[in-house]
Design a protein around this motif. Structure first.
Motif, PDB file in Angstrom:
ATOM      1  N   SER A  64       1.026  -1.253   0.040  1.00 39.76           N
ATOM      2  CA  SER A  64      -0.055  -0.043   0.047  1.00 39.76           C
ATOM      3  C   SER A  64       0.827   1.339   0.084  1.00 39.76           C
ATOM      4  O   SER A  64       0.438   2.375   0.698  1.00 39.76           O
ATOM      5  N   ARG A  65       2.038   1.193  -0.678  1.00 40.00           N
ATOM      6  CA  ARG A  65       2.857   2.418  -0.975  1.00 40.00           C
ATOM      7  C   ARG A  65       2.681   3.117  -2.247  1.00 40.00           C
ATOM      8  O   ARG A  65       2.388   4.424  -2.005  1.00 40.00           O
ATOM      9  N   PHE A  66       2.706   2.306  -3.239  1.00 42.19           N
ATOM     10  CA  PHE A  66       2.236   2.936  -4.512  1.00 42.19           C
ATOM     11  C   PHE A  66       0.931   2.793  -5.084  1.00 42.19           C
ATOM     12  O   PHE A  66       0.587   1.536  -5.061  1.00 42.19           O
ATOM     13  N   LEU A  67       0.373   3.602  -5.940  1.00 38.93           N
ATOM     14  CA  LEU A  67      -0.928   3.262  -6.600  1.00 38.93           C
ATOM     15  C   LEU A  67      -0.400   3.718  -7.887  1.00 38.93           C
ATOM     16  O   LEU A  67       0.132   4.707  -8.254  1.00 38.93           O
ATOM     17  N   VAL A  68      -1.105   2.782  -9.153  1.00 40.37           N
ATOM     18  CA  VAL A  68      -0.941   3.246 -10.274  1.00 40.37           C
ATOM     19  C   VAL A  68      -2.298   3.496 -11.048  1.00 40.37           C
ATOM     20  O   VAL A  68      -3.059   2.777 -10.447  1.00 40.37           O
ATOM     21  N   SER A  69      -2.277   4.322 -12.011  1.00 39.06           N
ATOM     22  CA  SER A  69      -3.827   4.600 -12.338  1.00 39.06           C
ATOM     23  C   SER A  69      -3.444   4.961 -14.170  1.00 39.06           C
ATOM     24  O   SER A  69      -2.584   5.400 -14.306  1.00 39.06           O
ATOM     25  N   GLY A  70      -4.359   4.439 -14.870  1.00 36.82           N
ATOM     26  CA  GLY A  70      -4.235   4.711 -16.207  1.00 36.82           C
ATOM     27  C   GLY A  70      -5.625   5.456 -16.465  1.00 36.82           C
ATOM     28  O   GLY A  70      -6.709   4.952 -16.142  1.00 36.82           O
ATOM     29  N   SER A  71      -5.404   6.425 -17.500  1.00 45.91           N
ATOM     30  CA  SER A  71      -6.586   7.217 -17.773  1.00 45.91           C
ATOM     31  C   SER A  71      -6.858   7.489 -19.480  1.00 45.91           C
ATOM     32  O   SER A  71      -5.811   7.196 -19.976  1.00 45.91           O
ATOM     33  N   ALA A  72      -8.033   7.921 -19.611  1.00 42.99           N
ATOM     34  CA  ALA A  72      -8.461   8.364 -21.014  1.00 42.99           C
ATOM     35  C   ALA A  72      -7.528   9.654 -21.563  1.00 42.99           C
ATOM     36  O   ALA A  72      -7.529  10.036 -22.604  1.00 42.99           O
ATOM     37  N   ASP A  73      -6.655  10.409 -20.611  1.00 45.99           N
ATOM     38  CA  ASP A  73      -6.118  11.217 -20.842  1.00 45.99           C
ATOM     39  C   ASP A  73      -4.700  11.037 -21.538  1.00 45.99           C
ATOM     40  O   ASP A  73      -3.705  11.673 -21.566  1.00 45.99           O
ATOM     41  N   ASN A  74      -4.444   9.537 -21.675  1.00 46.84           N
ATOM     42  CA  ASN A  74      -3.118   8.996 -22.454  1.00 46.84           C
ATOM     43  C   ASN A  74      -2.014   8.947 -21.371  1.00 46.84           C
ATOM     44  O   ASN A  74      -1.067   9.014 -21.834  1.00 46.84           O
ATOM     45  N   GLU A  75      -2.436   8.800 -20.109  1.00 41.30           N
ATOM     46  CA  GLU A  75      -1.413   8.991 -18.926  1.00 41.30           C
ATOM     47  C   GLU A  75      -1.647   7.742 -18.055  1.00 41.30           C
ATOM     48  O   GLU A  75      -2.443   7.329 -17.854  1.00 41.30           O
ATOM     49  N   LEU A  76      -0.184   7.460 -17.776  1.00 43.09           N
ATOM     50  CA  LEU A  76      -0.087   6.218 -16.832  1.00 43.09           C
ATOM     51  C   LEU A  76       0.537   7.109 -15.559  1.00 43.09           C
ATOM     52  O   LEU A  76       1.577   7.619 -15.869  1.00 43.09           O
ATOM     53  N   ARG A  77      -0.166   7.052 -14.272  1.00 46.48           N
ATOM     54  CA  ARG A  77       0.360   7.760 -13.263  1.00 46.48           C
ATOM     55  C   ARG A  77       0.834   6.875 -12.122  1.00 46.48           C
ATOM     56  O   ARG A  77      -0.060   5.970 -12.036  1.00 46.48           O
ATOM     57  N   LEU A  78       1.931   7.284 -11.375  1.00 47.27           N
ATOM     58  CA  LEU A  78       2.331   6.620 -10.161  1.00 47.27           C
ATOM     59  C   LEU A  78       2.117   7.618  -9.016  1.00 47.27           C
ATOM     60  O   LEU A  78       2.356   8.827  -9.014  1.00 47.27           O
ATOM     61  N   TRP A  79       1.321   7.053  -8.001  1.00 51.04           N
ATOM     62  CA  TRP A  79       0.918   7.985  -6.693  1.00 51.04           C
ATOM     63  C   TRP A  79       1.482   7.461  -5.500  1.00 51.04           C
ATOM     64  O   TRP A  79       1.707   6.193  -5.280  1.00 51.04           O
ATOM     65  N   ASN A  80       1.676   8.415  -4.863  1.00 53.19           N
ATOM     66  CA  ASN A  80       2.232   8.160  -3.233  1.00 53.19           C
ATOM     67  C   ASN A  80       0.913   7.633  -2.555  1.00 53.19           C
ATOM     68  O   ASN A  80      -0.098   8.451  -2.401  1.00 53.19           O
ATOM     69  N   VAL A  81       0.608   6.610  -2.147  1.00 51.03           N
ATOM     70  CA  VAL A  81      -0.875   6.159  -1.407  1.00 51.03           C
ATOM     71  C   VAL A  81      -1.076   7.195  -0.058  1.00 51.03           C
ATOM     72  O   VAL A  81      -2.038   7.542  -0.115  1.00 51.03           O
ATOM     73  N   SER A  82      -0.006   7.237   0.691  1.00 52.36           N
ATOM     74  CA  SER A  82      -0.391   7.915   1.917  1.00 52.36           C
ATOM     75  C   SER A  82      -0.396   9.348   1.814  1.00 52.36           C
ATOM     76  O   SER A  82      -1.242  10.118   2.575  1.00 52.36           O
ATOM     77  N   ASP A  83       0.215  10.156   0.780  1.00 52.86           N
ATOM     78  CA  ASP A  83      -0.195  11.685   0.940  1.00 52.86           C
ATOM     79  C   ASP A  83      -0.797  11.911  -0.434  1.00 52.86           C
ATOM     80  O   ASP A  83      -1.156  13.307  -0.355  1.00 52.86           O
ATOM     81  N   GLY A  84      -1.226  11.068  -1.383  1.00 50.66           N
ATOM     82  CA  GLY A  84      -1.774  11.689  -2.546  1.00 50.66           C
ATOM     83  C   GLY A  84      -0.992  12.211  -3.533  1.00 50.66           C
ATOM     84  O   GLY A  84      -1.679  12.703  -4.426  1.00 50.66           O
TER      85      GLY A  84
END
Length: 334
Positions: A64-84
């Motif tokens: 639960s450290r990293f979150l990845v997300s894929g979107s219609a804006d053609n981006e793959l993003r890596l997030w820090n779960v704890s602080d957003g």
């Protein structure tokens, strides 16, 4: 089971995901926002803002450290779960339709859409987990285009470098990500688009749902269909209940045709099927539209469903669910 209603999205849900402990529930939708909730009481913990299009897919690593997300804006993003915080952004020519972590959290696989002359591409990124996570490599470790029907869903198997993919034609395949070759396939796994793919805890088998109105359990090694659950409505999601022999499926008619049917006919229920006997054992109503995504708590104590109506409903199983003898009077040894 009184559901907890999570109201944090303005448009229909696209995917929901529990973290490995099951205390957090992540949800993404067509309103560009990713939310994270406490799964036991449905309190919203925070949001991940930054995408400019429908967020199609999310996955969270086992710590639960990293979150990845894929979107219609053609981006793959890596997030820090704890602080957003958004740690890194990869940009592609087309929308990202599916992301998944490998079981050791070292890699992320993503599928980008076939559109405007661009092929459907599967890319595998090696994550740099040192430091704060902002120093990522822009280039994928491996990338290839599946020949033929485009991939819609994917996941890592327990074998290193092997991924399972589900395709628009209903095909399910195993790919070696290093060479990009199709190691094995089952062309007739489904008759229509594969809409969801979820692995069992040990990754030895997996369940898929499809627009052909069936959910199926497959063996990861041989891709053989082991069980089939046939409904009368197109399915958008299927999940496996840990510790119990149940498969949860959800779907419903396309949103366009919903106005012409009553709730009863629209079949907007989460349906429980017996994994072994292939019989339906229960239904849970609630959504005012098709169910787009289902996730089960890793400990099997609750499940959540996200619908076209923009709501996430979290159901904590009652005592009777755990006391029920799913195999009749048979006592199973652990």
């Amino acid at each position: 089971m009184r559901p907890i209603l999570l109201q944090g999205h303005e448009r229909s849900l696209t995917q929901i995901k529990f973290n490995s402990e099951g205390d957090l529930l992540f949800s993404c939708s067509k309103d560009h926002i990713i939310n994270v909730w406490f799964s036991h009481n449905g309190e919203r913990l925070g949001t991940y803002e930054g995408h400019n299009g429908t967020v199609w897919t999310i996955d969270v690593d086992s710590q639960s450290r990293f979150l990845v997300s894929g979107s219609a804006d053609n981006e793959l993003r890596l997030w820090n779960v704890s602080d957003g915080k958004c740690l890194y952004v990869w940009e592609f020519p087309t929308a990202v339709k599916r992301v998944a972590f490998s079981d050791d959290d070292e890699r992320v696989v993503c599928i980008t859409e076939q559109r405007m002359g661009h092929q459907c591409v599967i890319r595998v990124f090696k994550l740099n987990r040192d430091g704060d996570g902002t120093a990522q490599s822009l280039e994928p470790e491996h990338m290839f285009s599946p020949i033929g029907s485009k991939a819609t869903v994917c996941a890592f198997t327990y074998t290193p470098n092997l991924i399972i993919t589900g395709h628009e034609s209903g095909k399910i395949a195993l790919f070696d990500v290093v060479t990009g070759t199709e190691v094995l396939n089952n062309e007739r796994a489904h008759m229509d688009v594969v809409t969801d793919l979820q692995l069992s805890t040990d990754r030895s088998y997996f369940v898929t749902s499809s627009k052909d109105k069936t959910a199926r359990i497959h063996d990861t090694k041989t891709l053989r269909v082991l069980k089939t659950f046939t409904t009368e409505t197109p399915l958008n999601s299927a999940a496996l209940a840990p510790n119990k022999p149940y498969v949860l499926v959800g779907g419903g008619q396309e949103a366009m045709q919903v106005t012409t049917t009553s709730l009863r006919q629209g079949k907007f229920e989460t349906r429980f099927w017996h994994k072994v006997f292939e019989e339906e054992v229960g239904r849970v109503k609630g959504h005012f539209g098709p169910i787009n995504t289902i996730a089960v708590h890793p400990a099997g104590t609750s499940y959540a469903s996200g619908g076209e109506d923009g709501f996430v409903r979290v159901h904590h199983f009652e005592e009777s669910y755990f006391r029920a003898k799913p195999y009749g009077d048979l006592q199973l040894e652990d």
